[in-house]
Design a protein around this motif. Sequence first.
Motif, PDB file in Angstrom:
ATOM      1  N   HIS A  41     -54.000  -6.305  22.936  1.00  0.00           N
ATOM      2  CA  HIS A  41     -53.528  -5.135  23.661  1.00  0.00           C
ATOM      3  C   HIS A  41     -54.245  -3.895  23.117  1.00  0.00           C
ATOM      4  N   VAL A  42     -55.201  -3.404  23.861  1.00  0.00           N
ATOM      5  CA  VAL A  42     -56.040  -2.299  23.407  1.00  0.00           C
ATOM      6  C   VAL A  42     -56.080  -1.219  24.483  1.00  0.00           C
ATOM      7  N   GLU A  43     -55.993   0.036  24.033  1.00  0.00           N
ATOM      8  CA  GLU A  43     -56.189   1.163  24.939  1.00  0.00           C
ATOM      9  C   GLU A  43     -57.128   2.173  24.291  1.00  0.00           C
ATOM     10  N   GLY A  44     -57.735   3.008  25.136  1.00  0.00           N
ATOM     11  CA  GLY A  44     -58.665   3.996  24.605  1.00  0.00           C
ATOM     12  C   GLY A  44     -60.111   3.594  24.843  1.00  0.00           C
ATOM     13  N   SER A  45     -61.011   4.274  24.173  1.00  0.00           N
ATOM     14  CA  SER A  45     -62.443   4.107  24.385  1.00  0.00           C
ATOM     15  C   SER A  45     -63.129   3.607  23.122  1.00  0.00           C
ATOM     16  N   ALA A  46     -64.170   2.812  23.319  1.00  0.00           N
ATOM     17  CA  ALA A  46     -64.963   2.313  22.193  1.00  0.00           C
ATOM     18  C   ALA A  46     -66.204   3.176  21.972  1.00  0.00           C
ATOM     19  N   VAL A  50     -64.809   3.362  16.633  1.00  0.00           N
ATOM     20  CA  VAL A  50     -63.680   3.436  15.698  1.00  0.00           C
ATOM     21  C   VAL A  50     -62.453   2.776  16.335  1.00  0.00           C
ATOM     22  N   LYS A  51     -61.750   1.980  15.529  1.00  0.00           N
ATOM     23  CA  LYS A  51     -60.579   1.263  16.037  1.00  0.00           C
ATOM     24  C   LYS A  51     -59.413   1.378  15.065  1.00  0.00           C
ATOM     25  N   LEU A  52     -58.266   1.775  15.592  1.00  0.00           N
ATOM     26  CA  LEU A  52     -57.024   1.863  14.834  1.00  0.00           C
ATOM     27  C   LEU A  52     -56.109   0.743  15.302  1.00  0.00           C
ATOM     28  N   VAL A  53     -55.645  -0.068  14.357  1.00  0.00           N
ATOM     29  CA  VAL A  53     -54.766  -1.194  14.683  1.00  0.00           C
ATOM     30  C   VAL A  53     -53.422  -1.001  13.996  1.00  0.00           C
ATOM     31  N   GLU A  54     -52.356  -1.221  14.752  1.00  0.00           N
ATOM     32  CA  GLU A  54     -51.008  -1.179  14.177  1.00  0.00           C
ATOM     33  C   GLU A  54     -50.355  -2.543  14.305  1.00  0.00           C
ATOM     34  N   TYR A  55     -49.804  -3.045  13.219  1.00  0.00           N
ATOM     35  CA  TYR A  55     -48.903  -4.198  13.258  1.00  0.00           C
ATOM     36  C   TYR A  55     -47.502  -3.627  13.188  1.00  0.00           C
ATOM     37  N   LYS A  80     -62.225   8.630  22.439  1.00  0.00           N
ATOM     38  CA  LYS A  80     -63.051   8.447  21.239  1.00  0.00           C
ATOM     39  C   LYS A  80     -62.775   7.147  20.490  1.00  0.00           C
ATOM     40  N   ILE A  81     -61.514   6.745  20.425  1.00  0.00           N
ATOM     41  CA  ILE A  81     -61.171   5.561  19.635  1.00  0.00           C
ATOM     42  C   ILE A  81     -60.417   4.535  20.471  1.00  0.00           C
ATOM     43  N   GLN A  82     -60.373   3.327  19.945  1.00  0.00           N
ATOM     44  CA  GLN A  82     -59.521   2.284  20.504  1.00  0.00           C
ATOM     45  C   GLN A  82     -58.284   2.147  19.629  1.00  0.00           C
ATOM     46  N   PHE A  83     -57.151   1.913  20.275  1.00  0.00           N
ATOM     47  CA  PHE A  83     -55.899   1.660  19.555  1.00  0.00           C
ATOM     48  C   PHE A  83     -55.384   0.303  19.984  1.00  0.00           C
ATOM     49  N   GLN A  84     -55.047  -0.512  19.006  1.00  0.00           N
ATOM     50  CA  GLN A  84     -54.539  -1.855  19.279  1.00  0.00           C
ATOM     51  C   GLN A  84     -53.194  -2.047  18.607  1.00  0.00           C
ATOM     52  N   PHE A  85     -52.264  -2.662  19.333  1.00  0.00           N
ATOM     53  CA  PHE A  85     -50.951  -2.996  18.773  1.00  0.00           C
ATOM     54  C   PHE A  85     -50.818  -4.497  18.696  1.00  0.00           C
ATOM     55  N   ARG A  86     -50.348  -4.976  17.534  1.00  0.00           N
ATOM     56  CA  ARG A  86     -50.048  -6.389  17.370  1.00  0.00           C
ATOM     57  C   ARG A  86     -48.644  -6.561  16.811  1.00  0.00           C
ATOM     58  N   GLY A 108     -46.384  -7.974  29.444  1.00  0.00           N
ATOM     59  CA  GLY A 108     -47.840  -7.952  29.403  1.00  0.00           C
ATOM     60  C   GLY A 108     -48.473  -8.953  30.354  1.00  0.00           C
ATOM     61  N   LEU A 109     -47.795 -10.065  30.592  1.00  0.00           N
ATOM     62  CA  LEU A 109     -48.311 -11.066  31.528  1.00  0.00           C
ATOM     63  C   LEU A 109     -48.265 -10.558  32.962  1.00  0.00           C
ATOM     64  N   GLN A 110     -47.575  -9.442  33.175  1.00  0.00           N
ATOM     65  CA  GLN A 110     -47.590  -8.770  34.484  1.00  0.00           C
ATOM     66  C   GLN A 110     -48.256  -7.397  34.363  1.00  0.00           C
ATOM     67  N   ASN A 111     -49.122  -7.271  33.353  1.00  0.00           N
ATOM     68  CA  ASN A 111     -49.918  -6.049  33.142  1.00  0.00           C
ATOM     69  C   ASN A 111     -49.075  -4.799  32.889  1.00  0.00           C
ATOM     70  N   LYS A 112     -47.941  -4.992  32.224  1.00  0.00           N
ATOM     71  CA  LYS A 112     -47.076  -3.852  31.904  1.00  0.00           C
ATOM     72  C   LYS A 112     -46.711  -3.840  30.416  1.00  0.00           C
ATOM     73  N   PHE A 113     -47.639  -4.294  29.587  1.00  0.00           N
ATOM     74  CA  PHE A 113     -47.335  -4.351  28.162  1.00  0.00           C
ATOM     75  C   PHE A 113     -47.017  -2.982  27.596  1.00  0.00           C
ATOM     76  N   TRP A 114     -47.909  -1.996  27.807  1.00  0.00           N
ATOM     77  CA  TRP A 114     -47.730  -0.692  27.171  1.00  0.00           C
ATOM     78  C   TRP A 114     -46.475   0.007  27.681  1.00  0.00           C
ATOM     79  N   GLU A 115     -46.160  -0.201  28.956  1.00  0.00           N
ATOM     80  CA  GLU A 115     -44.960   0.416  29.508  1.00  0.00           C
ATOM     81  C   GLU A 115     -43.700  -0.160  28.854  1.00  0.00           C
ATOM     82  N   MET A 116     -43.681  -1.493  28.651  1.00  0.00           N
ATOM     83  CA  MET A 116     -42.526  -2.105  27.981  1.00  0.00           C
ATOM     84  C   MET A 116     -42.510  -1.716  26.502  1.00  0.00           C
ATOM     85  N   HIS A 117     -43.665  -1.681  25.878  1.00  0.00           N
ATOM     86  CA  HIS A 117     -43.789  -1.234  24.485  1.00  0.00           C
ATOM     87  C   HIS A 117     -43.123   0.128  24.307  1.00  0.00           C
ATOM     88  N   ASP A 118     -43.409   1.049  25.214  1.00  0.00           N
ATOM     89  CA  ASP A 118     -42.840   2.391  25.121  1.00  0.00           C
ATOM     90  C   ASP A 118     -41.328   2.380  25.325  1.00  0.00           C
TER      91      ASP A 118
END
Length: 222
Positions: A41-46, A50-55, A80-86, A108-118
Amino acid sequence: MSKQFWIALAAIVAILGAIVFVTNHDKKNNTPHSSGQPTNHVEGSASTGVKLVEYGDYECPVCDDFYAATKQVVAQYTDKIQFQFRNLPLTSIHQNAFAAARAAEAAGLQNKFWEMHDLLYTNQTSWANASNPQPYFDAYATQLGLDVNRFKQDYASEQVNNLINADTAEFQRTGDEMATPTFYLDGKKLNNSDLINASGQPAPSAFAKLLDAEIAKKATQK
């Protein structure tokens, strides 16, 4: 004492030694079984590399404290950066953490991961202590316009469980302490103490300082 006694005693010692070895070996290799791959699950630009990952753990109060600051920083640096949540549900202390991760992955299997995450973070106090949090998650699925029947099936599926377990196994390979949130900037673990202000609150400016330094570093390497 007879020779047979000493032979028997030696055999018992050998067996006990083998049990201790196997037990310690299992503890060192106590990673969740999963036939799946870690989530992506990644958002932002490469654009800067630079990549920021959160567990994170959806039931973790500290993760919830970091949520607003992280979201602000990601929005500020989205080009500028990519952000990934795991997922890293700490199930020994958070009874509904794994269930919440299942809700996010099912969405996420219905393309709504970030919305449910929030929704999980912004409504944490509603579902975190529920004896059965699923009705809350079903309501969020309805709110997001998901196919709720499919959501329920995915929520209970082995596929979703494998995704979460694969994330946890991937984290355990780092050898770092199981704690949330844990952030990595281009693979380097960040100290959460470097991400807070003088009042002890997560600070977008603290994130920005580290991100700017990493972006500048990457620029000199091109």
